[in-house]
Design an enzyme around this catalytic site. Sequence first.
Site, PDB file in Angstrom:
ATOM      1  N   ARG A 170       0.808  -1.231   0.000  1.00 48.11           N
ATOM      2  CA  ARG A 170       0.000   0.000   0.000  1.00 48.11           C
ATOM      3  C   ARG A 170       0.840   1.279   0.000  1.00 48.11           C
ATOM      4  O   ARG A 170       0.317   2.363  -0.167  1.00 48.11           O
ATOM      5  CB  ARG A 170      -0.952  -0.025   1.209  1.00 48.11           C
ATOM      6  CG  ARG A 170      -2.119  -0.973   1.022  1.00 48.11           C
ATOM      7  CD  ARG A 170      -2.852  -1.237   2.313  1.00 48.11           C
ATOM      8  NE  ARG A 170      -2.097  -2.124   3.211  1.00 48.11           N
ATOM      9  CZ  ARG A 170      -2.457  -2.408   4.470  1.00 48.11           C
ATOM     10  NH1 ARG A 170      -3.551  -1.869   4.973  1.00 48.11           N
ATOM     11  NH2 ARG A 170      -1.729  -3.213   5.205  1.00 48.11           N
TER      12      ARG A 170
ATOM     13  N   GLY B 241       2.975 -14.807   6.674  1.00 43.85           N
ATOM     14  CA  GLY B 241       2.298 -14.285   7.853  1.00 43.85           C
ATOM     15  C   GLY B 241       3.241 -13.982   9.009  1.00 43.85           C
ATOM     16  O   GLY B 241       4.394 -14.430   9.037  1.00 43.85           O
TER      17      GLY B 241
ATOM     18  N   GLY C 295      -6.168  -5.323  14.312  1.00 40.67           N
ATOM     19  CA  GLY C 295      -6.907  -6.417  14.925  1.00 40.67           C
ATOM     20  C   GLY C 295      -7.643  -5.920  16.173  1.00 40.67           C
ATOM     21  O   GLY C 295      -7.175  -5.021  16.870  1.00 40.67           O
TER      22      GLY C 295
ATOM     23  N   TYR D 186      33.489  33.338  -4.348  1.00 47.42           N
ATOM     24  CA  TYR D 186      33.587  31.883  -4.374  1.00 47.42           C
ATOM     25  C   TYR D 186      34.990  31.475  -3.928  1.00 47.42           C
ATOM     26  O   TYR D 186      35.991  31.880  -4.532  1.00 47.42           O
ATOM     27  CB  TYR D 186      33.323  31.300  -5.770  1.00 47.42           C
ATOM     28  CG  TYR D 186      33.680  29.834  -5.808  1.00 47.42           C
ATOM     29  CD1 TYR D 186      33.019  28.933  -4.980  1.00 47.42           C
ATOM     30  CD2 TYR D 186      34.711  29.358  -6.608  1.00 47.42           C
ATOM     31  CE1 TYR D 186      33.373  27.596  -4.949  1.00 47.42           C
ATOM     32  CE2 TYR D 186      35.080  28.007  -6.594  1.00 47.42           C
ATOM     33  CZ  TYR D 186      34.403  27.134  -5.761  1.00 47.42           C
ATOM     34  OH  TYR D 186      34.756  25.808  -5.721  1.00 47.42           O
TER      35      TYR D 186
HETATM   36  C1  UD1 Z   1      -0.850  -6.725  12.079  1.00 44.48           C
HETATM   37  C2  UD1 Z   1      -1.567  -7.552  13.123  1.00 44.48           C
HETATM   38  C3  UD1 Z   1      -2.771  -6.795  13.631  1.00 44.48           C
HETATM   39  C4  UD1 Z   1      -2.293  -5.479  14.215  1.00 44.48           C
HETATM   40  C5  UD1 Z   1      -1.489  -4.691  13.180  1.00 44.48           C
HETATM   41  C6  UD1 Z   1      -0.871  -3.458  13.821  1.00 44.48           C
HETATM   42  C7  UD1 Z   1      -1.227  -9.888  12.541  1.00 44.48           C
HETATM   43  C8  UD1 Z   1      -1.806 -11.080  11.915  1.00 44.48           C
HETATM   44  N1  UD1 Z   1      -1.998  -8.812  12.564  1.00 44.48           N
HETATM   45  O1  UD1 Z   1      -1.707  -6.555  10.972  1.00 44.48           O
HETATM   46  O2  UD1 Z   1      -3.467  -7.523  14.623  1.00 44.48           O
HETATM   47  O3  UD1 Z   1      -3.415  -4.731  14.651  1.00 44.48           O
HETATM   48  O4  UD1 Z   1      -0.434  -5.486  12.651  1.00 44.48           O
HETATM   49  O5  UD1 Z   1      -0.121  -2.738  12.891  1.00 44.48           O
HETATM   50  O6  UD1 Z   1      -0.112  -9.948  13.033  1.00 44.48           O
HETATM   51  N2  UD1 Z   1       5.554  -9.365   8.146  1.00 44.48           N
HETATM   52  C9  UD1 Z   1       6.594 -10.236   7.900  1.00 44.48           C
HETATM   53  N3  UD1 Z   1       6.347 -11.413   7.272  1.00 44.48           N
HETATM   54  C10 UD1 Z   1       5.089 -11.777   6.888  1.00 44.48           C
HETATM   55  C11 UD1 Z   1       4.040 -10.875   7.138  1.00 44.48           C
HETATM   56  C12 UD1 Z   1       4.295  -9.680   7.773  1.00 44.48           C
HETATM   57  O7  UD1 Z   1       7.756  -9.958   8.241  1.00 44.48           O
HETATM   58  O8  UD1 Z   1       4.947 -12.858   6.328  1.00 44.48           O
HETATM   59  C13 UD1 Z   1       5.860  -8.093   8.826  1.00 44.48           C
HETATM   60  C14 UD1 Z   1       5.563  -6.861   7.974  1.00 44.48           C
HETATM   61  O9  UD1 Z   1       6.717  -6.457   7.264  1.00 44.48           O
HETATM   62  C15 UD1 Z   1       5.170  -5.835   9.027  1.00 44.48           C
HETATM   63  C16 UD1 Z   1       4.591  -6.659  10.154  1.00 44.48           C
HETATM   64  O10 UD1 Z   1       5.025  -7.980   9.955  1.00 44.48           O
HETATM   65  O11 UD1 Z   1       6.299  -5.130   9.514  1.00 44.48           O
HETATM   66  C17 UD1 Z   1       3.069  -6.611  10.201  1.00 44.48           C
HETATM   67  O12 UD1 Z   1       2.539  -7.108   8.981  1.00 44.48           O
HETATM   68  P1  UD1 Z   1       1.316  -6.386   8.286  1.00 44.48           P
HETATM   69  O13 UD1 Z   1       0.995  -7.116   7.035  1.00 44.48           O
HETATM   70  O14 UD1 Z   1       1.543  -4.940   8.203  1.00 44.48           O
HETATM   71  O15 UD1 Z   1       0.163  -6.729   9.346  1.00 44.48           O
HETATM   72  P2  UD1 Z   1      -1.191  -5.949   9.551  1.00 44.48           P
HETATM   73  O16 UD1 Z   1      -2.174  -6.410   8.543  1.00 44.48           O
HETATM   74  O17 UD1 Z   1      -0.949  -4.504   9.661  1.00 44.48           O
HETATM   75 CA    CA Z   2       0.879  -3.037   9.416  1.00 46.73          CA
END
Ligand code: UD1
Ligand code: CA
Length: 449
Positions: free
Chosen positions: A15, A77, A139, A364
Amino acid sequence: MKVTAVILAAGQGTRMRSDLPKVMHAVCGQPMIYYAIQAAKAASSETPVVVIGHAADAVKDYVHDSARLVFQEKQLGTGHAVLQAESFLRGKSDYVIVTYADMPLLRAETLSRLVATQGANPGPITLLTVIADDPRGFGRIIRKPDGSVEAILEEAQASPEQLTIQELNVGAYCFSADWLWEALHRIPLSPKGEYYLTDTVELAVKAGLPVQALLLDDPLEAIGINTRIHLSEAEVAMRQRINSAHMLAGVTLINPQMTYIEAGVTIGLDTVIWPNSYLQGGTRIGENCEIGPDSILRDTVTGQNCVVLASVLEGAILEDNVDVGPFAHLRKGAHLCSGVHMGNFGEVKDSTLGPGTKMGHFSYIGNATIGPNVNIGAGTITCNYDGVHKHPTQIGADVFIGSDTMLVAPVELGDRSRTGAGSVVTKNVPEDTLVVGMPARAISRKTKR
Ligand code: UD1
Ligand code: CA
């Protein structure tokens, strides 16, 4: 007691709509991952682990040796991401902090409070929550009738009624390590095909183990960045935090909303910063200075009692009692010794101006070493570049350079020498000698000043 932080930074950040990985986008001059690492280090006892994946090389180059890096090949995830650190950390840490690298405003003190709360928790998890009107896709925290935490529900899975819950999961946790490494293998696959770290909460609760929640006092700390709109919100909040810290430490900011100080800049007591000033990179300002309005200081160091008005300084050093501007440009390697006066429309690069030297107007100076108490007349130019090479200019003490002098480098001017207005100096000038004309020739010795 060993505490290690795992910082998740493998996601793409779709995004943001950017070629740059999300965690490398800057907030107040530093990539957001800088703040995540700083906070993690302060709250833990071991070197933090950063999980990288998408655009790993850019993040790797930046993180370098400030953290250990582990690679998550597929972004399956947040739970799966933490699991990548297992082989590093299993048996080596009592507690594991998990944070997301896209929350630059999260304070070290808050992480320390999470650790302390978890230290007193008989169960395996303490998580950080916030109460907010705008859920921003976070969440939701589901609580039981008795008030204890039951689960974290991702927005996509929440019912309309659950969506109205105002207590949100910030995305910072402290786990008992042994339990975490075992539980991560039991996380069920989500409907979106990911392994959610947040599902560990339900696993604990179902096993009858209490989950603690720590509520944030300052909701600004929970600003997570998913879009460039969030990025600008974080920038404003971080700027206010940085500016407030400087004001509380004895710096006057005439208009903090219009003052842009990057993280890491230092400013001495009783210095005044006027609006529309930008203090960037490794800039360090001394005491009792007056900076701005309308000035940019990047990687610039000043002594005490300096004045910089409407000027641009990059990689410059100012000793004490130096005044610059308006409309001066100091570039890399400009060194102005104590008491130097540099007025309007001047440029100095890779040069030293000795103590008390004055350069009032339109000059200069490049690749020059200038002694003390030299007067550099209006319009003086060091012709330092022959189209291929840069050449040095050396000027002694108490020299008087007449207006509109061209100093054709390489060239040396001895102590107490003088040049007449409009001279084009192509040969070295001995001490105590006056030269005039084009090309300049000596017309007298024993100059007086
Ligand atoms: C996540 C939380 C949500 C919380 C929110 C706060 C989960 C499932 N959900 O959602 O409850 O309210 O953050 O900002 O955790 N990342 C990885 N590897 C992956 C996926 C993600 O390293 O496979 C890292 C991303 O780079 C990021 C962080 O984890 O820094 C969070 O991932 P993101 O996809 O932003 O989670 P949200 O949907 O925001
Ligand atoms: Ca996030």
